[in-house]
Write a protein that holds these residues in place. Structure first.
Motif, PDB file in Angstrom:
ATOM      1  N   UNK A   5       3.419   8.548  64.655  1.00 49.47           N
ATOM      2  CA  UNK A   5       3.350   9.951  65.078  1.00 49.47           C
ATOM      3  C   UNK A   5       4.722  10.404  65.578  1.00 49.47           C
ATOM      4  N   UNK A   6       5.340   9.583  66.386  1.00 49.46           N
ATOM      5  CA  UNK A   6       6.662   9.945  66.902  1.00 49.46           C
ATOM      6  C   UNK A   6       7.678  10.030  65.756  1.00 49.46           C
ATOM      7  N   UNK A   7       7.597   9.111  64.798  1.00 50.91           N
ATOM      8  CA  UNK A   7       8.487   9.153  63.635  1.00 50.91           C
ATOM      9  C   UNK A   7       8.276  10.424  62.829  1.00 50.91           C
ATOM     10  N   UNK A   8       7.005  10.815  62.666  1.00 51.22           N
ATOM     11  CA  UNK A   8       6.688  12.023  61.910  1.00 51.22           C
ATOM     12  C   UNK A   8       7.321  13.253  62.570  1.00 51.22           C
ATOM     13  N   UNK A   9       7.172  13.377  63.873  1.00 54.28           N
ATOM     14  CA  UNK A   9       7.720  14.542  64.578  1.00 54.28           C
ATOM     15  C   UNK A   9       9.254  14.504  64.631  1.00 54.28           C
ATOM     16  N   UNK A  10       9.841  13.319  64.696  1.00 52.69           N
ATOM     17  CA  UNK A  10      11.302  13.215  64.598  1.00 52.69           C
ATOM     18  C   UNK A  10      11.771  13.681  63.222  1.00 52.69           C
ATOM     19  N   UNK A  11      10.998  13.345  62.192  1.00 53.98           N
ATOM     20  CA  UNK A  11      11.317  13.803  60.843  1.00 53.98           C
ATOM     21  C   UNK A  11      11.259  15.313  60.729  1.00 53.98           C
ATOM     22  N   UNK A  12      10.256  15.922  61.365  1.00 56.55           N
ATOM     23  CA  UNK A  12      10.158  17.390  61.362  1.00 56.55           C
ATOM     24  C   UNK A  12      11.361  18.018  62.044  1.00 56.55           C
ATOM     25  N   UNK A  13      11.786  17.408  63.114  1.00 58.52           N
ATOM     26  CA  UNK A  13      12.942  17.913  63.854  1.00 58.52           C
ATOM     27  C   UNK A  13      14.187  17.924  62.959  1.00 58.52           C
ATOM     28  N   UNK A  14      14.312  16.920  62.110  1.00 62.20           N
ATOM     29  CA  UNK A  14      15.451  16.841  61.201  1.00 62.20           C
ATOM     30  C   UNK A  14      15.340  17.843  60.052  1.00 62.20           C
ATOM     31  N   UNK A  15      14.115  18.141  59.624  1.00 60.21           N
ATOM     32  CA  UNK A  15      13.897  19.027  58.473  1.00 60.21           C
ATOM     33  C   UNK A  15      14.163  20.494  58.780  1.00 60.21           C
ATOM     34  N   UNK A  16      13.878  20.921  59.998  1.00 67.87           N
ATOM     35  CA  UNK A  16      14.025  22.336  60.351  1.00 67.87           C
ATOM     36  C   UNK A  16      15.396  22.540  60.988  1.00 67.87           C
ATOM     37  N   UNK A  17      16.248  23.230  60.293  1.00 67.58           N
ATOM     38  CA  UNK A  17      17.605  23.465  60.757  1.00 67.58           C
ATOM     39  C   UNK A  17      17.604  24.339  62.022  1.00 67.58           C
ATOM     40  N   UNK A  18      18.253  23.868  63.074  1.00 66.38           N
ATOM     41  CA  UNK A  18      18.345  24.631  64.315  1.00 66.38           C
ATOM     42  C   UNK A  18      17.237  24.352  65.304  1.00 66.38           C
ATOM     43  N   UNK A  19      16.325  23.436  64.981  1.00 61.03           N
ATOM     44  CA  UNK A  19      15.233  23.099  65.900  1.00 61.03           C
ATOM     45  C   UNK A  19      15.724  22.026  66.860  1.00 61.03           C
ATOM     46  N   UNK A  20      15.558  22.264  68.164  1.00 61.97           N
ATOM     47  CA  UNK A  20      16.048  21.349  69.188  1.00 61.97           C
ATOM     48  C   UNK A  20      14.969  20.435  69.754  1.00 61.97           C
ATOM     49  N   UNK A  21      13.799  20.990  70.013  1.00 65.33           N
ATOM     50  CA  UNK A  21      12.750  20.245  70.723  1.00 65.33           C
ATOM     51  C   UNK A  21      11.390  20.534  70.113  1.00 65.33           C
ATOM     52  N   UNK A  22      10.577  19.488  69.991  1.00 62.66           N
ATOM     53  CA  UNK A  22       9.143  19.641  69.724  1.00 62.66           C
ATOM     54  C   UNK A  22       8.447  18.926  70.857  1.00 62.66           C
ATOM     55  N   UNK A  23       7.586  19.645  71.543  1.00 62.76           N
ATOM     56  CA  UNK A  23       6.861  19.048  72.660  1.00 62.76           C
ATOM     57  C   UNK A  23       5.376  19.329  72.503  1.00 62.76           C
ATOM     58  N   UNK A  24       4.575  18.293  72.730  1.00 69.49           N
ATOM     59  CA  UNK A  24       3.126  18.428  72.701  1.00 69.49           C
ATOM     60  C   UNK A  24       2.632  18.195  74.120  1.00 69.49           C
ATOM     61  N   UNK A 104       6.472  28.162  61.582  1.00 67.99           N
ATOM     62  CA  UNK A 104       5.082  28.600  61.444  1.00 67.99           C
ATOM     63  C   UNK A 104       4.398  27.962  60.240  1.00 67.99           C
ATOM     64  N   UNK A 105       5.149  27.695  59.182  1.00 69.83           N
ATOM     65  CA  UNK A 105       4.589  27.081  57.978  1.00 69.83           C
ATOM     66  C   UNK A 105       4.162  25.632  58.216  1.00 69.83           C
ATOM     67  N   UNK A 106       4.672  25.006  59.265  1.00 71.00           N
ATOM     68  CA  UNK A 106       4.315  23.625  59.582  1.00 71.00           C
ATOM     69  C   UNK A 106       2.919  23.500  60.192  1.00 71.00           C
ATOM     70  N   UNK A 107       2.355  24.616  60.616  1.00 67.35           N
ATOM     71  CA  UNK A 107       1.112  24.585  61.394  1.00 67.35           C
ATOM     72  C   UNK A 107       0.013  23.758  60.737  1.00 67.35           C
ATOM     73  N   UNK A 108      -0.270  23.983  59.473  1.00 69.46           N
ATOM     74  CA  UNK A 108      -1.388  23.287  58.823  1.00 69.46           C
ATOM     75  C   UNK A 108      -1.042  21.838  58.486  1.00 69.46           C
ATOM     76  N   UNK A 109       0.243  21.541  58.309  1.00 64.57           N
ATOM     77  CA  UNK A 109       0.652  20.165  58.053  1.00 64.57           C
ATOM     78  C   UNK A 109       0.460  19.288  59.286  1.00 64.57           C
ATOM     79  N   UNK A 110       0.537  19.899  60.452  1.00 67.16           N
ATOM     80  CA  UNK A 110       0.466  19.151  61.705  1.00 67.16           C
ATOM     81  C   UNK A 110      -0.939  18.690  62.054  1.00 67.16           C
ATOM     82  N   UNK A 111      -1.947  19.380  61.567  1.00 66.15           N
ATOM     83  CA  UNK A 111      -3.325  19.121  61.981  1.00 66.15           C
ATOM     84  C   UNK A 111      -3.737  17.655  61.829  1.00 66.15           C
ATOM     85  N   UNK A 112      -3.445  17.050  60.687  1.00 66.09           N
ATOM     86  CA  UNK A 112      -3.852  15.662  60.459  1.00 66.09           C
ATOM     87  C   UNK A 112      -3.158  14.705  61.428  1.00 66.09           C
ATOM     88  N   UNK A 113      -1.926  14.995  61.797  1.00 66.23           N
ATOM     89  CA  UNK A 113      -1.165  14.115  62.678  1.00 66.23           C
ATOM     90  C   UNK A 113      -1.523  14.309  64.144  1.00 66.23           C
TER      91      UNK A 113
END
Length: 124
Positions: A5-24, A104-113
């Motif tokens: 899960x942590x690897x997945x969210x780190x990957x998202x952070x790398x994919x979105x240019x200019x994104x600094x933090x994802x916090x749950x 915003x497009x990531x919303x539905x991809x996140x549900x399974x994780x």
């Protein structure tokens, strides 16, 4: 929580240019997972405004437009996108020119994780 899960969210952070933090967090703002870039960005105020999302979302629901799913806040140097995935709140903090539509497009991809985290919060 697994490392996947942590690897997945780190990957998202790398994919979105200019994104600094994802916090749950849970509904009360208690941090469950946080991934971020190693940048000198002051997010010391995050704990104070994350719980206000729940209040703002509840108040927005009283407008008669249905349940609020997302709140986007724009500041001079940052933008904050918060998603209502009860019992979880997802907070994305990015640069002012970060692609909001991409987040915003990531919303539905996140549900399974998020299922594993949701079950852990529900059991507690």
């Amino acid at each position: 929580m697994t490392d996947d899960i942590k690897k997945y969210f780190n990957g998202l952070l790398q994919k979105v240019n200019g994104l600094y933090v994802i916090q749950i967090t849970d509904r009360d703002g208690v941090p469950l997972l946080r991934v971020s870039h190693d940048q000198n960005v002051d997010f010391s105020l995050m704990p104070s405004f994350i719980p206000t999302f729940t209040t703002a979302s509840d108040q927005a629901g009283k407008l008669g437009l249905g349940r609020n799913k997302t709140i986007i806040s724009m500041y001079s140097n940052y933008q904050v996108v918060q998603m209502n995935k009860l019992p979880l709140i997802l907070t994305f903090v990015g640069a002012e020119d970060c692609n909001t539509g991409h987040i915003l497009a990531l919303e539905h991809q996140l549900d399974a994780h998020l299922e594993e985290i949701k079950m852990a919060v529900s059991e507690a």
